[in-house]
Design a protein around this motif. Structure first.
Motif, PDB file in Angstrom:
ATOM      1  N   SER A  46     -39.513-125.546 -17.254  1.00  0.00           N
ATOM      2  CA  SER A  46     -38.419-124.643 -18.004  1.00  0.00           C
ATOM      3  C   SER A  46     -38.752-123.069 -17.464  1.00  0.00           C
ATOM      4  O   SER A  46     -37.830-122.189 -17.267  1.00  0.00           O
ATOM      5  N   VAL A  47     -40.093-122.839 -17.172  1.00  0.00           N
ATOM      6  CA  VAL A  47     -40.494-121.020 -16.768  1.00  0.00           C
ATOM      7  C   VAL A  47     -39.897-121.071 -15.524  1.00  0.00           C
ATOM      8  O   VAL A  47     -38.931-120.171 -15.295  1.00  0.00           O
ATOM      9  N   ASP A  48     -39.960-122.061 -14.476  1.00  0.00           N
ATOM     10  CA  ASP A  48     -39.362-121.842 -13.217  1.00  0.00           C
ATOM     11  C   ASP A  48     -38.210-121.985 -13.049  1.00  0.00           C
ATOM     12  O   ASP A  48     -37.394-121.117 -12.081  1.00  0.00           O
ATOM     13  N   LEU A  49     -37.518-122.789 -13.818  1.00  0.00           N
ATOM     14  CA  LEU A  49     -35.904-122.766 -13.832  1.00  0.00           C
ATOM     15  C   LEU A  49     -35.341-121.463 -14.298  1.00  0.00           C
ATOM     16  O   LEU A  49     -34.397-121.002 -13.822  1.00  0.00           O
ATOM     17  N   LEU A  50     -35.869-120.985 -15.317  1.00  0.00           N
ATOM     18  CA  LEU A  50     -35.370-119.480 -15.953  1.00  0.00           C
ATOM     19  C   LEU A  50     -35.732-118.428 -14.927  1.00  0.00           C
ATOM     20  O   LEU A  50     -34.816-117.712 -14.457  1.00  0.00           O
ATOM     21  N   ALA A  93     -60.183-123.776 -28.104  1.00  0.00           N
ATOM     22  CA  ALA A  93     -59.602-123.182 -29.222  1.00  0.00           C
ATOM     23  C   ALA A  93     -58.479-121.982 -28.904  1.00  0.00           C
ATOM     24  O   ALA A  93     -58.830-121.100 -29.131  1.00  0.00           O
ATOM     25  N   VAL A  94     -57.496-122.707 -28.851  1.00  0.00           N
ATOM     26  CA  VAL A  94     -56.547-121.814 -28.627  1.00  0.00           C
ATOM     27  C   VAL A  94     -55.969-121.104 -29.810  1.00  0.00           C
ATOM     28  O   VAL A  94     -55.680-121.923 -31.038  1.00  0.00           O
ATOM     29  N   PRO A  95     -55.805-119.983 -29.844  1.00  0.00           N
ATOM     30  CA  PRO A  95     -55.439-119.184 -31.305  1.00  0.00           C
ATOM     31  C   PRO A  95     -54.045-119.361 -31.623  1.00  0.00           C
ATOM     32  O   PRO A  95     -53.262-119.868 -30.995  1.00  0.00           O
ATOM     33  N   ALA A  96     -54.002-119.200 -33.037  1.00  0.00           N
ATOM     34  CA  ALA A  96     -52.515-119.656 -33.704  1.00  0.00           C
ATOM     35  C   ALA A  96     -51.430-119.001 -33.105  1.00  0.00           C
ATOM     36  O   ALA A  96     -50.295-119.617 -32.786  1.00  0.00           O
ATOM     37  N   TRP A  97     -51.508-117.677 -32.728  1.00  0.00           N
ATOM     38  CA  TRP A  97     -50.542-117.047 -32.225  1.00  0.00           C
ATOM     39  C   TRP A  97     -49.860-117.479 -30.988  1.00  0.00           C
ATOM     40  O   TRP A  97     -48.768-117.387 -30.410  1.00  0.00           O
ATOM     41  N   LEU A  98     -50.781-118.005 -29.994  1.00  0.00           N
ATOM     42  CA  LEU A  98     -50.565-118.479 -28.761  1.00  0.00           C
ATOM     43  C   LEU A  98     -49.973-119.888 -28.851  1.00  0.00           C
ATOM     44  O   LEU A  98     -48.790-120.202 -28.320  1.00  0.00           O
ATOM     45  N   ARG A  99     -50.342-120.523 -30.041  1.00  0.00           N
ATOM     46  CA  ARG A  99     -49.518-121.938 -30.255  1.00  0.00           C
ATOM     47  C   ARG A  99     -47.970-121.470 -30.587  1.00  0.00           C
ATOM     48  O   ARG A  99     -47.107-122.335 -30.299  1.00  0.00           O
ATOM     49  N   ILE A 100     -47.944-120.684 -31.419  1.00  0.00           N
ATOM     50  CA  ILE A 100     -46.580-120.227 -31.889  1.00  0.00           C
ATOM     51  C   ILE A 100     -45.855-119.989 -30.783  1.00  0.00           C
ATOM     52  O   ILE A 100     -44.506-120.490 -30.519  1.00  0.00           O
ATOM     53  N   LEU A 101     -46.240-118.917 -29.932  1.00  0.00           N
ATOM     54  CA  LEU A 101     -45.430-118.461 -28.613  1.00  0.00           C
ATOM     55  C   LEU A 101     -45.169-119.946 -27.806  1.00  0.00           C
ATOM     56  O   LEU A 101     -44.055-120.044 -27.217  1.00  0.00           O
ATOM     57  N   VAL A 102     -46.212-120.575 -27.701  1.00  0.00           N
ATOM     58  CA  VAL A 102     -45.829-121.774 -26.722  1.00  0.00           C
ATOM     59  C   VAL A 102     -44.735-122.679 -27.204  1.00  0.00           C
ATOM     60  O   VAL A 102     -43.918-123.493 -26.958  1.00  0.00           O
ATOM     61  N   ALA A 103     -45.024-123.017 -28.785  1.00  0.00           N
ATOM     62  CA  ALA A 103     -44.079-123.881 -29.324  1.00  0.00           C
ATOM     63  C   ALA A 103     -42.612-123.306 -29.517  1.00  0.00           C
ATOM     64  O   ALA A 103     -41.627-124.056 -29.184  1.00  0.00           O
ATOM     65  N   GLY A 104     -42.516-121.901 -29.557  1.00  0.00           N
ATOM     66  CA  GLY A 104     -41.088-121.341 -29.282  1.00  0.00           C
ATOM     67  C   GLY A 104     -40.596-121.117 -27.905  1.00  0.00           C
ATOM     68  O   GLY A 104     -39.329-120.605 -27.894  1.00  0.00           O
ATOM     69  N   TRP A 105     -41.391-121.342 -26.989  1.00  0.00           N
ATOM     70  CA  TRP A 105     -40.794-121.042 -25.668  1.00  0.00           C
ATOM     71  C   TRP A 105     -39.535-121.964 -25.300  1.00  0.00           C
ATOM     72  O   TRP A 105     -38.510-121.398 -24.713  1.00  0.00           O
ATOM     73  N   PRO A 106     -39.240-123.117 -25.859  1.00  0.00           N
ATOM     74  CA  PRO A 106     -38.263-123.898 -25.235  1.00  0.00           C
ATOM     75  C   PRO A 106     -37.001-123.400 -25.947  1.00  0.00           C
ATOM     76  O   PRO A 106     -35.795-123.083 -25.104  1.00  0.00           O
ATOM     77  N   ALA A 107     -36.897-122.745 -27.085  1.00  0.00           N
ATOM     78  CA  ALA A 107     -35.698-122.041 -27.615  1.00  0.00           C
ATOM     79  C   ALA A 107     -35.441-120.770 -26.862  1.00  0.00           C
ATOM     80  O   ALA A 107     -34.219-120.477 -26.445  1.00  0.00           O
ATOM     81  N   VAL A 108     -36.421-119.847 -26.492  1.00  0.00           N
ATOM     82  CA  VAL A 108     -36.164-118.681 -25.546  1.00  0.00           C
ATOM     83  C   VAL A 108     -35.795-119.184 -24.017  1.00  0.00           C
ATOM     84  O   VAL A 108     -34.799-118.650 -23.668  1.00  0.00           O
ATOM     85  N   ALA A 109     -36.312-120.207 -23.479  1.00  0.00           N
ATOM     86  CA  ALA A 109     -35.850-120.666 -22.348  1.00  0.00           C
ATOM     87  C   ALA A 109     -34.533-120.812 -22.353  1.00  0.00           C
ATOM     88  O   ALA A 109     -33.703-120.824 -21.482  1.00  0.00           O
ATOM     89  N   PHE A 110     -34.190-122.009 -23.416  1.00  0.00           N
ATOM     90  CA  PHE A 110     -32.804-122.275 -23.535  1.00  0.00           C
ATOM     91  C   PHE A 110     -31.699-121.418 -23.560  1.00  0.00           C
ATOM     92  O   PHE A 110     -30.626-121.330 -23.219  1.00  0.00           O
ATOM     93  N   LEU A 111     -32.098-120.210 -24.331  1.00  0.00           N
ATOM     94  CA  LEU A 111     -31.028-119.093 -24.873  1.00  0.00           C
ATOM     95  C   LEU A 111     -30.976-118.125 -23.386  1.00  0.00           C
ATOM     96  O   LEU A 111     -29.909-118.192 -23.018  1.00  0.00           O
ATOM     97  N   GLY A 112     -32.071-118.024 -22.793  1.00  0.00           N
ATOM     98  CA  GLY A 112     -32.019-117.285 -21.395  1.00  0.00           C
ATOM     99  C   GLY A 112     -31.240-117.920 -20.426  1.00  0.00           C
ATOM    100  O   GLY A 112     -30.486-117.209 -19.716  1.00  0.00           O
ATOM    101  N   GLY A 113     -31.451-119.451 -20.099  1.00  0.00           N
ATOM    102  CA  GLY A 113     -30.591-120.289 -19.317  1.00  0.00           C
ATOM    103  C   GLY A 113     -29.412-120.322 -19.541  1.00  0.00           C
ATOM    104  O   GLY A 113     -28.359-120.031 -18.630  1.00  0.00           O
ATOM    105  N   THR A 114     -28.878-120.524 -20.965  1.00  0.00           N
ATOM    106  CA  THR A 114     -27.538-120.425 -21.169  1.00  0.00           C
ATOM    107  C   THR A 114     -26.884-119.264 -20.785  1.00  0.00           C
ATOM    108  O   THR A 114     -25.736-119.253 -20.548  1.00  0.00           O
TER     109      THR A 114
END
Length: 196
Positions: A46-50, A93-114
């Motif tokens: 998804s990152v590369d396609l964006l 021991a990945v911090p919670a904020w990074l887990r949130i960023l990774v979990a939110g990435w698909p929505a960001v990539a979908f919005l950008g690609g669209t």
């Protein structure tokens, strides 16, 4: 039997190596942030396609603001993963904020690609003229196109041109036609001659 010479392009080889490493870093970061299995492999895709979609927009000749915005978003995601997996982050021991960023990435990539795929690629158009019967300007017959144009492409271009005229009240110009069809300038010129 004659063999074709194989020419290795050092820049292409370097680009492939860099892409593979970045792909692996994105996968590793996604997996460490709790996205296992196929999901960890989908993140680098998804990152590369964006990045590719943003690069295409930048090269389209139209408005470049959206292209730069999403190119920088994807580049930040890629660079962030590269730096994070270089030992600066404990992947156990990945911090919670990074887990949130990774979990939110698909929505960001979908919005950008669209937005990149379906947003305007040419300069913004002016407001349509008041409703009236458009007068087609007299045009001298054009010489036959130098570039061969498939009939299906001319048919599609005619629909794009008619839609443009219906929305703006003016005929479509060659740069706008080129941007809407995503074709090289010589082909756009050849198509434009067949639309008159």
């Amino acid at each position: 039997m004659r063999s074709l010479p194989v020419r290795l392009d050092a820049v292409l080889v370097q680009a492939l190596i860099a892409a593979a490493l970045s792909f692996a870093h994105l996968h590793d970061l996604a997996a460490a942030a709790g996205q296992g299995g196929w999901k960890a492999w989908a993140y680098p895709v998804s990152v590369d396609l964006l990045l590719v979609a943003a690069w295409r927009r930048l090269r389209s000749g139209g408005s470049k603001a959206a292209g730069w915005c999403w190119f920088l978003v994807a580049l930040t995601a890629s660079l962030g993963a590269n730096v994070a997996t270089a030992g600066l982050l404990d992947l156990d021991a990945v911090p919670a904020w990074l887990r949130i960023l990774v979990a939110g990435w698909p929505a960001v990539a979908f919005l950008g690609g669209t937005l990149l795929a379906h947003g305007p690629t040419a300069e913004p158009e002016t407001a349509p003229a008041p409703a009236s019967t458009p007068v087609r300007p007299a045009v001298e017959p054009a010489p036959p196109p130098a570039t061969p144009v498939p009939p299906a492409l001319v048919t599609h271009a005619r629909k794009v041109a008619d839609d443009h005229r219906a929305r703006t009240g003016t005929p479509i110009d060659t740069p706008t036609l080129r941007a809407r069809l995503g074709v090289p300038l010589p082909l756009a010129e050849a198509i434009a001659t067949q639309l008159t």
